[in-house]
Design a protein around this motif. Structure first.
Motif, mmCIF file in Angstrom:
data_model
loop_
_atom_site.group_PDB
_atom_site.id
_atom_site.type_symbol
_atom_site.label_atom_id
_atom_site.label_comp_id
_atom_site.label_asym_id
_atom_site.label_seq_id
_atom_site.Cartn_x
_atom_site.Cartn_y
_atom_site.Cartn_z
ATOM 1 N N HIS A 1 -114.981 10.580 -43.537
ATOM 2 C CA HIS A 1 -115.805 9.694 -42.386
ATOM 3 C C HIS A 1 -114.848 9.669 -41.076
ATOM 4 O O HIS A 1 -115.066 10.098 -39.981
ATOM 5 C CB HIS A 1 -116.192 8.469 -42.736
ATOM 6 C CG HIS A 1 -116.573 7.554 -41.481
ATOM 7 N ND1 HIS A 1 -117.600 7.907 -40.780
ATOM 8 C CD2 HIS A 1 -115.898 6.546 -40.791
ATOM 9 C CE1 HIS A 1 -117.761 6.946 -39.657
ATOM 10 N NE2 HIS A 1 -116.671 6.257 -39.677
ATOM 11 N N ILE A 2 -113.520 9.466 -41.425
ATOM 12 C CA ILE A 2 -112.378 9.409 -40.628
ATOM 13 C C ILE A 2 -112.156 10.750 -39.787
ATOM 14 O O ILE A 2 -112.078 10.856 -38.672
ATOM 15 C CB ILE A 2 -111.231 8.666 -40.844
ATOM 16 C CG1 ILE A 2 -111.382 7.418 -41.152
ATOM 17 C CG2 ILE A 2 -109.939 9.048 -39.996
ATOM 18 C CD1 ILE A 2 -110.062 6.801 -41.962
ATOM 19 N N VAL A 3 -112.187 11.611 -40.539
ATOM 20 C CA VAL A 3 -111.928 13.070 -40.172
ATOM 21 C C VAL A 3 -113.081 13.490 -39.245
ATOM 22 O O VAL A 3 -112.666 13.976 -38.132
ATOM 23 C CB VAL A 3 -111.659 13.831 -41.296
ATOM 24 C CG1 VAL A 3 -111.730 15.664 -40.682
ATOM 25 C CG2 VAL A 3 -110.369 13.880 -42.018
ATOM 26 N N ARG A 4 -114.242 13.269 -39.664
ATOM 27 C CA ARG A 4 -115.325 13.735 -38.894
ATOM 28 C C ARG A 4 -115.423 13.125 -37.520
ATOM 29 O O ARG A 4 -115.699 13.856 -36.440
ATOM 30 C CB ARG A 4 -116.546 13.543 -39.715
ATOM 31 C CG ARG A 4 -117.704 14.022 -38.880
ATOM 32 C CD ARG A 4 -118.924 13.984 -39.885
ATOM 33 N NE ARG A 4 -120.200 14.610 -38.985
ATOM 34 C CZ ARG A 4 -121.026 13.892 -38.047
ATOM 35 N NH1 ARG A 4 -120.692 12.819 -37.679
ATOM 36 N NH2 ARG A 4 -121.796 14.663 -37.692
ATOM 37 N N ASN A 5 -115.162 11.730 -37.584
ATOM 38 C CA ASN A 5 -115.401 10.805 -36.319
ATOM 39 C C ASN A 5 -114.219 11.301 -35.598
ATOM 40 O O ASN A 5 -114.505 11.640 -34.163
ATOM 41 C CB ASN A 5 -114.873 9.451 -36.957
ATOM 42 C CG ASN A 5 -115.154 8.480 -35.534
ATOM 43 O OD1 ASN A 5 -113.944 7.984 -35.266
ATOM 44 N ND2 ASN A 5 -116.374 8.230 -35.045
ATOM 45 N N GLU A 6 -112.982 11.709 -36.089
ATOM 46 C CA GLU A 6 -111.944 12.294 -35.013
ATOM 47 C C GLU A 6 -111.960 13.355 -34.372
ATOM 48 O O GLU A 6 -111.908 13.717 -33.249
ATOM 49 C CB GLU A 6 -110.526 11.970 -35.441
ATOM 50 C CG GLU A 6 -110.014 10.650 -35.866
ATOM 51 C CD GLU A 6 -110.122 9.875 -34.423
ATOM 52 O OE1 GLU A 6 -109.761 10.392 -33.417
ATOM 53 O OE2 GLU A 6 -109.746 8.565 -34.688
ATOM 54 N N LEU A 7 -112.722 14.485 -35.314
ATOM 55 C CA LEU A 7 -113.016 15.647 -34.721
ATOM 56 C C LEU A 7 -114.098 15.773 -33.771
ATOM 57 O O LEU A 7 -114.111 16.135 -32.691
ATOM 58 C CB LEU A 7 -113.464 16.656 -35.982
ATOM 59 C CG LEU A 7 -112.537 17.071 -36.803
ATOM 60 C CD1 LEU A 7 -113.051 17.952 -37.939
ATOM 61 C CD2 LEU A 7 -111.328 17.708 -36.115
ATOM 62 N N ALA A 8 -115.039 14.783 -33.856
ATOM 63 C CA ALA A 8 -116.261 14.480 -32.912
ATOM 64 C C ALA A 8 -115.640 14.074 -31.627
ATOM 65 O O ALA A 8 -115.998 14.766 -30.506
ATOM 66 C CB ALA A 8 -117.316 13.495 -33.387
ATOM 67 N N ALA A 9 -114.752 13.115 -31.430
ATOM 68 C CA ALA A 9 -114.052 12.661 -30.392
ATOM 69 C C ALA A 9 -113.097 13.648 -29.721
ATOM 70 O O ALA A 9 -113.088 13.857 -28.376
ATOM 71 C CB ALA A 9 -113.378 11.356 -30.687
ATOM 72 N N ALA A 10 -112.713 14.573 -30.515
ATOM 73 C CA ALA A 10 -111.708 15.325 -29.978
ATOM 74 C C ALA A 10 -112.588 16.415 -29.201
ATOM 75 O O ALA A 10 -112.159 17.163 -28.150
ATOM 76 C CB ALA A 10 -111.104 16.407 -30.997
ATOM 77 N N MET A 11 -113.769 17.177 -29.759
ATOM 78 C CA MET A 11 -114.476 17.836 -29.307
ATOM 79 C C MET A 11 -115.239 17.510 -27.865
ATOM 80 O O MET A 11 -115.250 18.183 -26.889
ATOM 81 C CB MET A 11 -115.704 18.123 -30.144
ATOM 82 C CG MET A 11 -115.457 19.128 -31.229
ATOM 83 S SD MET A 11 -116.917 19.513 -32.418
ATOM 84 C CE MET A 11 -117.911 20.377 -31.018
ATOM 85 N N GLN A 12 -115.507 16.151 -27.841
ATOM 86 C CA GLN A 12 -115.884 15.572 -26.425
ATOM 87 C C GLN A 12 -114.860 15.449 -25.502
ATOM 88 O O GLN A 12 -115.031 15.865 -24.367
ATOM 89 C CB GLN A 12 -116.680 14.389 -26.698
ATOM 90 C CG GLN A 12 -117.271 13.671 -25.588
ATOM 91 C CD GLN A 12 -117.897 12.295 -25.940
ATOM 92 O OE1 GLN A 12 -117.673 11.774 -27.017
ATOM 93 N NE2 GLN A 12 -118.411 11.593 -24.981
ATOM 94 N N ARG A 13 -113.667 15.225 -26.024
ATOM 95 C CA ARG A 13 -112.378 14.862 -25.110
ATOM 96 C C ARG A 13 -112.155 16.135 -24.356
ATOM 97 O O ARG A 13 -111.623 16.262 -23.413
ATOM 98 C CB ARG A 13 -111.401 14.247 -25.774
ATOM 99 C CG ARG A 13 -110.099 13.805 -24.875
ATOM 100 C CD ARG A 13 -109.031 13.072 -25.772
ATOM 101 N NE ARG A 13 -109.848 11.999 -26.331
ATOM 102 C CZ ARG A 13 -109.406 11.836 -27.890
ATOM 103 N NH1 ARG A 13 -109.104 12.909 -28.505
ATOM 104 N NH2 ARG A 13 -110.127 10.724 -28.322
#
Length: 574
Positions: free
Chosen positions: A232-244
């Motif tokens: 969950h942490i990995v997916r959450n941080e990847l989603a944030a990175a894609m947006q950022r």
């Protein structure tokens, strides 16, 4: 005489009359017994019939309420799949009961009426297709699969003759898209077609189902190596990175370097396995194992390890990076060149293309190719996940190929096997095949292959830590943990030429670097500069994403933080 004759006759008649009366009385008794027997037989038959009826009523009363079909169900339709669990017992995939709508065409009296009424409940029903089915000569036709309880109730209320329901099992994924590329999906018949779902079928479940040897009872669950919390942490941080960073895609893997277990792996955009059709949409592929990419400067870690392991290069050796290197009509330059002679640690920290190419040239073309093959970067990865792509390399290695491959151009490999090869550089030199199933260190050692010297592994850990402390990986530093890593910023090919504005970025890391337990690799595809920044190199986006993943997951993974002099933990909260 006449009298006597009469008298004799009369007397004779009297004599004969008594036996006849006895026979009549016996016949009456016999006939009565037969009648009584017949009555008993009839009563017994009636009792048997009613007993059978009562038994059937009891059977129907105990039968599953979903079984409303007059056609016997097939075991294949109800065949159970084992639950998929994470390493902590959390359910990743399980079976739930559902029903599907069918028709018995020979019992349908008015197909038009059936279609008209069904479309009020199922508006997406293809009327033409259903009409062909209802007017066919078959005795069974599926009309709609896996209905909701509400749809079933509304159709039952229509009272349509020749239409019924059959119980089935539907796969349900409680976590939705959280681990979709690992868990995989099943088709409409509950057969695995991707991910670990397909792996389970390939181990014999599918063959048993086709042979009709499956059972409805629950099977033993299959435990995977992943930790749902870290996933969950990995997916959450990847989603944030894609947006950022406004990237088109991103991916990451967390790998245990001592066992080869994949603790987490995500590739975005992903899909919800509860909506299998999403998996077919563009760009939702598993980039971590089914996509091949030029990994850029992360390959310099393998070139440096090759040079050190060969014995031809030492940590204190130097290479000239004063001027660009020209070969076969190509010019090899540095991104931020120092324009001087560099030591091996400086080559790694400053990510010099020129000096790295000179190291590869010293080792030689054949040895270079052999080393990358030995460390698993040129062969198809072996693991349980079916979606694995074979790396792409030149058919014939020339000097220019060896030179460009040394700094990450000219060979395309999967990010997952890049992480696996990096683990071998961190764990003492043992190449361990990755697994999505639990594995102990003893089991890992049984399948491990020594690919580099332990001394080389020690030297690579030192270089990786230097790069985070002083080089391009500074933004991956996490307080309380010793992190080592290497950035990789690869130019992507656009219209047949490398474009300096379109990048595939990666950051390859390990922690705690003094005795690594985990490798974390993050990729960011075609990132743009973050707000307020002017650069979109790997050190600006992939490295901070690795930092965020390690900061949030290290304690969950059981890695203890470093304590300061005041005995307070330096662990950051998330």
């Amino acid at each position: 005489m006449l009298f006597r004759r009469k008298t004799g006759t009369k007397a004779g008649a009297d004599v004969e009359e008594r036996p006849v009366a006895g026979r009549v009385e016996g016949a009456r008794k016999t006939s009565g017994k037969r009648a009584q027997n017949r009555i008993m037989i009839v009563m017994a038959g009636v009792c048997v019939v009613y007993a059978v009826i009562a038994g059937r009523l009891v059977e129907y009363g105990l039968r599953d309420e979903l079984t409303v079909s007059s056609i016997a169900r097939g075991d294949a339709l109800l065949a159970s799949r084992p639950d998929l669990l994470d390493r902590n017992g959390n359910v990743l995939a399980t079976d739930i009961r559902t029903v599907s709508l069918y028709a018995e065409p020979h019992k349908v009296t008015d197909p038009d009426e059936v279609i008209e009424k069904l479309t009020t409940v199922l508006p997406d029903l293809d009327a033409r297709s259903v009409y062909r089915k209802l007017t066919s000569n078959s005795r069974f036709q599926w009309l709609s699969r896996q209905l909701t309880p509400r749809q079933q109730s509304e159709i039952l209320a229509l009272g349509l003759p020749g239409v019924g329901f059959r119980p089935e099992k539907r796969r349900f994924y409680p976590g939705g898209p959280t681990a979709s590329h690992i868990v995989g999906i099943v088709n409409i018949d509950n057969k695995g077609i991707a991910g670990m779902e397909k792996y389970v079928d390939d181990q014999g479940l599918a063959a048993l189902a086709e042979a009709g040897m499956t059972i409805e009872q629950n099977l033993e669950p299959v435990e995977l190596s992943i930790d749902l919390r870290v996933q969950h942490i990995v997916r959450n941080e990847l989603a944030a990175a894609m947006q950022r960073y406004r990237a088109i895609a991103a991916g990451a893997v967390v790998l245990n370097v001592k066992t080869g277990e994949v603790l987490a792996m995500s590739s975005l955009p992903d899909y919800d396995p509860n909506i299998p059709a999403q998996a077919l949409e563009k760009d939702r592929m598993n980039r971590m194992s089914a996509g091949t990419y030029e990994m850029g400067s992360t390959f310099k870690a393998f070139t440096t390890a090759m040079a050190l392991d060969s014995g031809l290069v030492g940590m204190n050796d130097t290479f000239d990076a004063t001027r660009p290197l020209r070969i076969a009509g190509h010019t090899i330059n540095d991104f931020h060149g120092k324009h001087r002679v560099l030591t091996v640690p400086e080559i790694f920290i400053y990510s010099s293309n020129i000096a790295t190419a000179r190291m590869a040239d010293m080792v030689g073309i054949e040895q270079h190719r052999e080393f990358l093959t030995r460390i698993g970067l040129l062969s198809r990865l072996t693991t349980e996940l079916p979606e694995v792509k074979t790396p792409v390399q030149p058919n014939e290695w020339k000097k220019i190929n060896s030179i460009t491959i040394s700094f990450g151009h000219g060979v395309a490999t999967t990010p997952l096997q890049t992480a696996v090869a990096a683990a071998a550089l961190m764990n003492g030199g043992k190449l361990i095949p990755p697994t999505f199933l639990p594995r102990t260190e003893d089991e890992a050692n049984a399948v491990a292959v020594q690919v580099v010297k332990p001394q080389t592994s020690d030297q690579m850990r030192e270089l990786m830590e230097m790069n985070v402390a002083k080089g391009s990986g500074r933004r991956a530093e996490v307080e309380g943990y010793r992190v080592g890593g290497k950035t990789g910023t690869a130019e992507k090919v656009v219209n047949g030429r490398y474009s300096s504005n379109v990048r595939f970025n990666a950051f390859l890391s390990a922690f705690p670097i003094d005795d690594p337990e985990y490798v974390v690799l993050v990729i960011v595809d075609e990132p743009k500069p973050a707000e307020g920044q002017h650069s979109a190199t790997a050190g600006m986006n992939a490295a901070p994403t690795v930092k965020a993943i390690i900061r949030r997951s290290a304690s969950i993974l059981g890695v203890r933080p470093t304590f300061g002099d005041d005995s307070t933990a330096l662990l950051e909260s998330y």
